[in-house]
Write a protein that holds these residues in place. Structure first.
Motif, PDB file in Angstrom:
ATOM      1  N   SER A   5       0.087  17.291  -4.831  1.00 35.44           N
ATOM      2  CA  SER A   5      -0.835  17.341  -3.699  1.00 35.44           C
ATOM      3  C   SER A   5      -2.143  17.969  -4.153  1.00 35.44           C
ATOM      4  CB  SER A   5      -0.238  18.163  -2.555  1.00 35.44           C
ATOM      5  OG  SER A   5      -1.224  18.432  -1.577  1.00 35.44           O
ATOM      6  N   TRP A  46      -2.004   7.985   0.202  1.00 31.29           N
ATOM      7  CA  TRP A  46      -1.764   9.077  -0.735  1.00 31.29           C
ATOM      8  C   TRP A  46      -3.042   9.525  -1.414  1.00 31.29           C
ATOM      9  CZ3 TRP A  46       1.951   6.100  -4.440  1.00 31.29           C
ATOM     10  CH2 TRP A  46       2.926   5.446  -3.719  1.00 31.29           C
ATOM     11  N   SER A  50       2.540  14.513   1.285  1.00 29.03           N
ATOM     12  CA  SER A  50       1.363  13.821   1.809  1.00 29.03           C
ATOM     13  C   SER A  50       1.662  13.115   3.122  1.00 29.03           C
ATOM     14  CB  SER A  50       0.862  12.783   0.789  1.00 29.03           C
ATOM     15  OG  SER A  50      -0.243  12.079   1.309  1.00 29.03           O
ATOM     16  N   ASP A  57      -4.654  12.015  -1.035  1.00 30.75           N
ATOM     17  CA  ASP A  57      -4.633  13.463  -1.265  1.00 30.75           C
ATOM     18  C   ASP A  57      -3.611  13.860  -2.340  1.00 30.75           C
ATOM     19  OD1 ASP A  57      -2.400  12.848   0.254  1.00 30.75           O
ATOM     20  OD2 ASP A  57      -2.670  14.489   1.671  1.00 30.75           O
ATOM     21  N   THR A  58      -3.159  12.872  -3.144  1.00 30.63           N
ATOM     22  CA  THR A  58      -2.231  13.165  -4.239  1.00 30.63           C
ATOM     23  C   THR A  58      -2.736  12.529  -5.530  1.00 30.63           C
ATOM     24  OG1 THR A  58      -0.801  11.197  -4.125  1.00 30.63           O
ATOM     25  CG2 THR A  58      -0.302  13.007  -2.600  1.00 30.63           C
TER      26      THR A  58
END
Length: 137
Positions: free
Chosen positions: A35, A54, A49, A56-57
């Motif tokens: 993350s 995704w 997430s 933010d990953t």
């Protein structure tokens, strides 16, 4: 996850990879994602997430895909795994990345397989609509 689910994932992943590669064999690895918000890492993307893309990953590392058989905490009854499919030129060798495959699981096992941005390459069949939800009724 059943042995049948594992076979289905491998068969579909290799079929997807054959679209882009003429390799005879493929290696599958499962991604551990991190993350970018919290720094937490997980194999189950949904555990770190809420973003459907995704964004933010990021990829942290990969492991042998046999780790998919481990017991994973489900988030709201679901898990989502990101698999990397590589050409396999020889025993214990990993070649070039061919594609990524996403695997969705729920409490009943394998639910769907996606290829990169193509949804539902494979999907668990819905039960017949004429079956009662609770056969004891």
């Amino acid at each position: 996850m059943s042995a049948s689910d594992i076979r289905q994932i491998r068969e579909v992943a290799e079929r997807i990879a054959r679209r882009d590669s003429s390799a005879a064999r493929f290696a599958i690895e499962i991604a551990e994602r991190v993350s970018l918000v919290t720094g937490d890492v997980a194999l189950n993307v949904l555990a770190i997430s809420d973003d459907p893309d995704w964004a933010d990953t990021d990829l942290n590392t990969t492991f042998p895909w046999s780790r998919i058989r481990e017991r994973h905490a489900l988030k709201e009854g679901r898990a989502l795994f990101d698999l990397y499919i590589y050409e396999r030129p020889g025993v214990r060798e990993t070649g070039d990345l061919v594609c990524c495959v996403q695997v969705e699981l729920d409490a009943n096992g394998l639910a769907a397989i996606h290829a990169d941005s193509t949804m539902h390459i494979w999907r668990r069949p819905d039960p017949p609509s004429d079956l009662p939800l609770n056969p004891m009724l």
